[in-house]
Write a protein that holds these residues in place. Structure first.
Motif, PDB file in Angstrom:
ATOM      1  N   ASP A  96       0.806  -1.215   0.000  1.00 21.09           N
ATOM      2  CA  ASP A  96       0.000   0.000   0.000  1.00 21.09           C
ATOM      3  C   ASP A  96       0.843   1.271   0.000  1.00 21.09           C
ATOM      4  O   ASP A  96       0.333   2.360  -0.231  1.00 21.09           O
ATOM      5  CB  ASP A  96      -0.931   0.007   1.219  1.00 21.09           C
ATOM      6  CG  ASP A  96      -1.986  -1.079   1.130  1.00 21.09           C
ATOM      7  OD1 ASP A  96      -2.378  -1.591   2.181  1.00 21.09           O
ATOM      8  OD2 ASP A  96      -2.398  -1.404   0.009  1.00 21.09           O
ATOM      9  N   PRO A 100      -1.113   3.184  -6.154  1.00 25.98           N
ATOM     10  CA  PRO A 100      -1.908   4.398  -6.356  1.00 25.98           C
ATOM     11  C   PRO A 100      -3.302   4.202  -5.768  1.00 25.98           C
ATOM     12  O   PRO A 100      -4.248   3.819  -6.459  1.00 25.98           O
ATOM     13  CB  PRO A 100      -1.940   4.538  -7.879  1.00 25.98           C
ATOM     14  CG  PRO A 100      -1.818   3.134  -8.388  1.00 25.98           C
ATOM     15  CD  PRO A 100      -0.940   2.423  -7.392  1.00 25.98           C
ATOM     16  N   LEU A 101      -3.434   4.439  -4.484  1.00 25.75           N
ATOM     17  CA  LEU A 101      -4.653   4.104  -3.753  1.00 25.75           C
ATOM     18  C   LEU A 101      -5.878   4.821  -4.301  1.00 25.75           C
ATOM     19  O   LEU A 101      -6.963   4.247  -4.400  1.00 25.75           O
ATOM     20  CB  LEU A 101      -4.467   4.432  -2.273  1.00 25.75           C
ATOM     21  CG  LEU A 101      -3.314   3.698  -1.578  1.00 25.75           C
ATOM     22  CD1 LEU A 101      -3.126   4.229  -0.162  1.00 25.75           C
ATOM     23  CD2 LEU A 101      -3.570   2.199  -1.557  1.00 25.75           C
ATOM     24  N   GLY A 102      -5.716   6.091  -4.642  1.00 15.76           N
ATOM     25  CA  GLY A 102      -6.852   6.847  -5.166  1.00 15.76           C
ATOM     26  C   GLY A 102      -7.371   6.272  -6.469  1.00 15.76           C
ATOM     27  O   GLY A 102      -8.580   6.174  -6.685  1.00 15.76           O
ATOM     28  N   ALA A 105      -9.213   3.038  -5.776  1.00 15.90           N
ATOM     29  CA  ALA A 105     -10.553   3.318  -5.247  1.00 15.90           C
ATOM     30  C   ALA A 105     -11.502   3.719  -6.365  1.00 15.90           C
ATOM     31  O   ALA A 105     -12.649   3.258  -6.424  1.00 15.90           O
ATOM     32  CB  ALA A 105     -10.471   4.420  -4.192  1.00 15.90           C
ATOM     33  N   TYR A 123      -9.693   0.783  -0.425  1.00 17.51           N
ATOM     34  CA  TYR A 123      -8.683   1.645  -1.031  1.00 17.51           C
ATOM     35  C   TYR A 123      -8.995   3.130  -0.824  1.00 17.51           C
ATOM     36  O   TYR A 123      -8.077   3.939  -0.638  1.00 17.51           O
ATOM     37  CB  TYR A 123      -8.527   1.323  -2.517  1.00 17.51           C
ATOM     38  CG  TYR A 123      -7.806   0.028  -2.773  1.00 17.51           C
ATOM     39  CD1 TYR A 123      -6.520  -0.180  -2.295  1.00 17.51           C
ATOM     40  CD2 TYR A 123      -8.416  -1.004  -3.484  1.00 17.51           C
ATOM     41  CE1 TYR A 123      -5.857  -1.373  -2.515  1.00 17.51           C
ATOM     42  CE2 TYR A 123      -7.759  -2.208  -3.711  1.00 17.51           C
ATOM     43  CZ  TYR A 123      -6.476  -2.386  -3.223  1.00 17.51           C
ATOM     44  OH  TYR A 123      -5.816  -3.577  -3.447  1.00 17.51           O
ATOM     45  N   ALA A 124     -10.266   3.489  -0.847  1.00 20.88           N
ATOM     46  CA  ALA A 124     -10.626   4.882  -0.613  1.00 20.88           C
ATOM     47  C   ALA A 124     -10.266   5.300   0.805  1.00 20.88           C
ATOM     48  O   ALA A 124      -9.778   6.412   1.042  1.00 20.88           O
ATOM     49  CB  ALA A 124     -12.118   5.099  -0.871  1.00 20.88           C
ATOM     50  N   ALA A 127      -6.527   5.599   1.056  1.00 21.83           N
ATOM     51  CA  ALA A 127      -6.108   6.832   0.381  1.00 21.83           C
ATOM     52  C   ALA A 127      -6.407   8.047   1.239  1.00 21.83           C
ATOM     53  O   ALA A 127      -5.616   9.006   1.291  1.00 21.83           O
ATOM     54  CB  ALA A 127      -6.814   6.947  -0.975  1.00 21.83           C
ATOM     55  N   GLN A 130      -3.893   8.202   4.031  1.00 19.29           N
ATOM     56  CA  GLN A 130      -2.611   8.616   3.469  1.00 19.29           C
ATOM     57  C   GLN A 130      -2.614  10.123   3.214  1.00 19.29           C
ATOM     58  O   GLN A 130      -1.636  10.824   3.523  1.00 19.29           O
ATOM     59  CB  GLN A 130      -2.348   7.860   2.166  1.00 19.29           C
ATOM     60  CG  GLN A 130      -0.988   8.129   1.537  1.00 19.29           C
ATOM     61  CD  GLN A 130      -0.821   7.356   0.244  1.00 19.29           C
ATOM     62  OE1 GLN A 130      -1.401   7.701  -0.781  1.00 19.29           O
ATOM     63  NE2 GLN A 130      -0.035   6.289   0.287  1.00 19.29           N
ATOM     64  N   ALA A 131      -3.710  10.635   2.661  1.00 20.85           N
ATOM     65  CA  ALA A 131      -3.818  12.065   2.390  1.00 20.85           C
ATOM     66  C   ALA A 131      -3.810  12.870   3.688  1.00 20.85           C
ATOM     67  O   ALA A 131      -3.194  13.935   3.778  1.00 20.85           O
ATOM     68  CB  ALA A 131      -5.090  12.357   1.598  1.00 20.85           C
ATOM     69  N   ASP A 139      -8.326  16.432  -0.057  1.00 16.12           N
ATOM     70  CA  ASP A 139      -8.281  15.139  -0.746  1.00 16.12           C
ATOM     71  C   ASP A 139      -8.799  14.035   0.157  1.00 16.12           C
ATOM     72  O   ASP A 139      -9.502  13.118  -0.297  1.00 16.12           O
ATOM     73  CB  ASP A 139      -6.851  14.823  -1.180  1.00 16.12           C
ATOM     74  CG  ASP A 139      -6.357  15.732  -2.292  1.00 16.12           C
ATOM     75  OD1 ASP A 139      -7.203  16.342  -2.971  1.00 16.12           O
ATOM     76  OD2 ASP A 139      -5.126  15.819  -2.470  1.00 16.12           O
ATOM     77  N   PHE A 143     -11.821  11.343  -0.590  1.00 15.82           N
ATOM     78  CA  PHE A 143     -11.663   9.889  -0.568  1.00 15.82           C
ATOM     79  C   PHE A 143     -12.657   9.240   0.393  1.00 15.82           C
ATOM     80  O   PHE A 143     -13.195   8.169   0.104  1.00 15.82           O
ATOM     81  CB  PHE A 143     -10.232   9.510  -0.199  1.00 15.82           C
ATOM     82  CG  PHE A 143      -9.234   9.749  -1.297  1.00 15.82           C
ATOM     83  CD1 PHE A 143      -9.456   9.256  -2.576  1.00 15.82           C
ATOM     84  CD2 PHE A 143      -8.073  10.465  -1.063  1.00 15.82           C
ATOM     85  CE1 PHE A 143      -8.548   9.475  -3.604  1.00 15.82           C
ATOM     86  CE2 PHE A 143      -7.148  10.684  -2.072  1.00 15.82           C
ATOM     87  CZ  PHE A 143      -7.383  10.190  -3.343  1.00 15.82           C
TER      88      PHE A 143
END
Length: 208
Positions: A96, A100-102, A105, A123-124, A127, A130-131, A139, A143
């Motif tokens: 992870d 590219p998690l976004g 998602a 994944y969302a 993400a 992470q953001a 962001d 998500f």
């Protein structure tokens, strides 16, 4: 007219995004990279895409991608998003930190009719966290809203749930984040449904 094989390639590329790489397209099309590269070179000659180097290509203009994507039948889009999402997973495995998690998602959200909702939420949410860690709070909210959409919740829940989750992950700045993103925290519904939804979003990233 564009040959059928090249049209399929451009369709997958349009679903993948503005910037695509040969190995991703090869995975999604279940073919070898050399064949994909040959077809991309033909697309370059026709003015559809341009080469960026290092095995990456992008559409010559955003309108080209939008037109190709818009011409796809809804069912075709669903299947292509699933194929591209699975190809991205295969390329990045379970790492992870680099995935590219976004994008994952987005693909699995759009492939929802095929039963990919749980992946979209996972994944969302990853993400979003992470953001938040990068202080990209706008962001992060977007998500989390994707996660809510994947679950099938109404937007009125988002006003309550998203700030709560961000408060957990982002150190207490949730109200300011929500205000910046025009989320009306005071208009949301409260009760068992929203609390259950909060629990789902909090735990689903850790479920295999």
């Amino acid at each position: 007219p564009i040959p059928a094989a090249d049209r399929e390639l451009l369709s997958v590329a349009a679903v993948a995004g503005d910037d695509v790489e040969v190995r991703l397209l090869a995975r999604a099309l279940d073919t070898d990279p050399a064949t994909v590269l040959e077809r991309l070179n033909a697309a370059v000659e026709r003015g559809f895409v341009v080469e960026r180097g290092d095995g990456r290509f992008r559409f010559a203009h955003a309108l080209v991608r939008e037109t190709i994507y818009g011409d796809l039948l809804p069912a075709t889009r669903v299947h292509l998003h699933a194929r591209v999402g699975e190809a991205v997973e295969e390329l990045h495995g379970q790492d992870d930190d680099t995935a590219p998690l976004g994008a994952l998602a987005r693909h699995f959200l759009n492939a929802g009719p095929l039963g990919t909702g749980a992946k979209a939420v996972r994944y969302a949410t990853l993400a979003a966290r992470q953001a938040t860690a990068l202080f990209a709070h706008h962001d992060a909210l977007a998500f989390y809203e994707q996660a809510l959409a994947a679950i099938g919740a109404g937007y009125d829940f988002a006003a309550r749930v998203v700030p709560q989750v961000l408060d957990e992950a982002g150190g207490g700045a949730a109200v300011n984040m929500a205000a910046q993103c025009d989320v009306d925290v005071g208009s949301c519904r409260s009760g068992p449904a929203s609390r259950s939804l909060f629990h789902t979003i909090s735990w689903i990233p850790y479920v295999d």
